[in-house]
Design a protein around this motif. Structure first.
Motif, mmCIF file in Angstrom:
data_model
loop_
_atom_site.group_PDB
_atom_site.id
_atom_site.type_symbol
_atom_site.label_atom_id
_atom_site.label_comp_id
_atom_site.label_asym_id
_atom_site.label_seq_id
_atom_site.Cartn_x
_atom_site.Cartn_y
_atom_site.Cartn_z
ATOM 1 N N ILE A 12 17.396 35.152 -42.100
ATOM 2 C CA ILE A 12 16.653 35.872 -43.134
ATOM 3 C C ILE A 12 15.180 35.626 -42.856
ATOM 4 O O ILE A 12 14.724 34.476 -42.848
ATOM 5 C CB ILE A 12 17.027 35.414 -44.556
ATOM 6 N N ASN A 13 14.461 36.705 -42.596
ATOM 7 C CA ASN A 13 13.024 36.626 -42.297
ATOM 8 C C ASN A 13 12.701 35.596 -41.222
ATOM 9 O O ASN A 13 11.697 34.898 -41.307
ATOM 10 C CB ASN A 13 12.232 36.335 -43.572
ATOM 11 N N GLY A 14 13.559 35.477 -40.212
ATOM 12 C CA GLY A 14 13.311 34.572 -39.104
ATOM 13 C C GLY A 14 13.768 33.141 -39.320
ATOM 14 O O GLY A 14 13.627 32.314 -38.431
ATOM 15 N N TYR A 15 14.313 32.837 -40.485
ATOM 16 C CA TYR A 15 14.818 31.496 -40.773
ATOM 17 C C TYR A 15 16.330 31.461 -40.625
ATOM 18 O O TYR A 15 17.026 32.366 -41.088
ATOM 19 C CB TYR A 15 14.450 31.063 -42.199
ATOM 20 N N ILE A 16 16.833 30.408 -39.994
ATOM 21 C CA ILE A 16 18.279 30.245 -39.857
ATOM 22 C C ILE A 16 18.811 29.603 -41.122
ATOM 23 O O ILE A 16 18.354 28.544 -41.540
ATOM 24 C CB ILE A 16 18.618 29.369 -38.635
ATOM 25 N N MET A 17 19.783 30.266 -41.734
ATOM 26 C CA MET A 17 20.423 29.800 -42.961
ATOM 27 C C MET A 17 21.904 29.598 -42.656
ATOM 28 O O MET A 17 22.419 30.143 -41.682
ATOM 29 C CB MET A 17 20.268 30.832 -44.074
ATOM 30 N N SER A 18 22.590 28.856 -43.500
ATOM 31 C CA SER A 18 24.027 28.687 -43.327
ATOM 32 C C SER A 18 24.711 28.736 -44.678
ATOM 33 O O SER A 18 24.095 28.527 -45.723
ATOM 34 C CB SER A 18 24.343 27.365 -42.625
ATOM 35 N N GLY A 19 25.997 29.031 -44.643
ATOM 36 C CA GLY A 19 26.797 29.070 -45.857
ATOM 37 C C GLY A 19 28.267 29.136 -45.507
ATOM 38 O O GLY A 19 28.639 29.413 -44.366
#
Length: 78
Positions: A12-19
């Motif tokens: 999201i917007n260049g940030y790595i997220m996890s879930g």
């Protein structure tokens, strides 16, 4: 087919997220799922299995490869 609770990665917007994967519906060939913590104004986003390796990644390393490619981001709006 992903399993309930599998950790996936997304950008999201260049940030790595996890879930964690939740709410799987469908069959082994074609299914939809949501990611815990990734939701819009009306609740969790529904993601098609064909988005795996396109906007949803199975490893952080895979997601990192696309960090500078906005076409690979999940939407960040309601």
């Amino acid at each position: 087919m992903l399993k309930e609770g599998t950790v996936v990665f997304f950008l999201i917007n260049g940030y790595i997220m996890s879930g964690r994967v939740i709410n799987i519906e469908g069959n082994d060939e074609d299914y939809n799922f949501s990611i815990e913590g990734y939701a819009g104004c009306s609740g969790p986003h529904i993601i098609a299995s064909r988005q795996i390796h396109r906007t949803v990644f199975l490893t952080q390393e895979e997601a990192k490869k696309y960090k500078n490619n906005p076409q690979m981001y999940l939407s960040s709006y309601c």
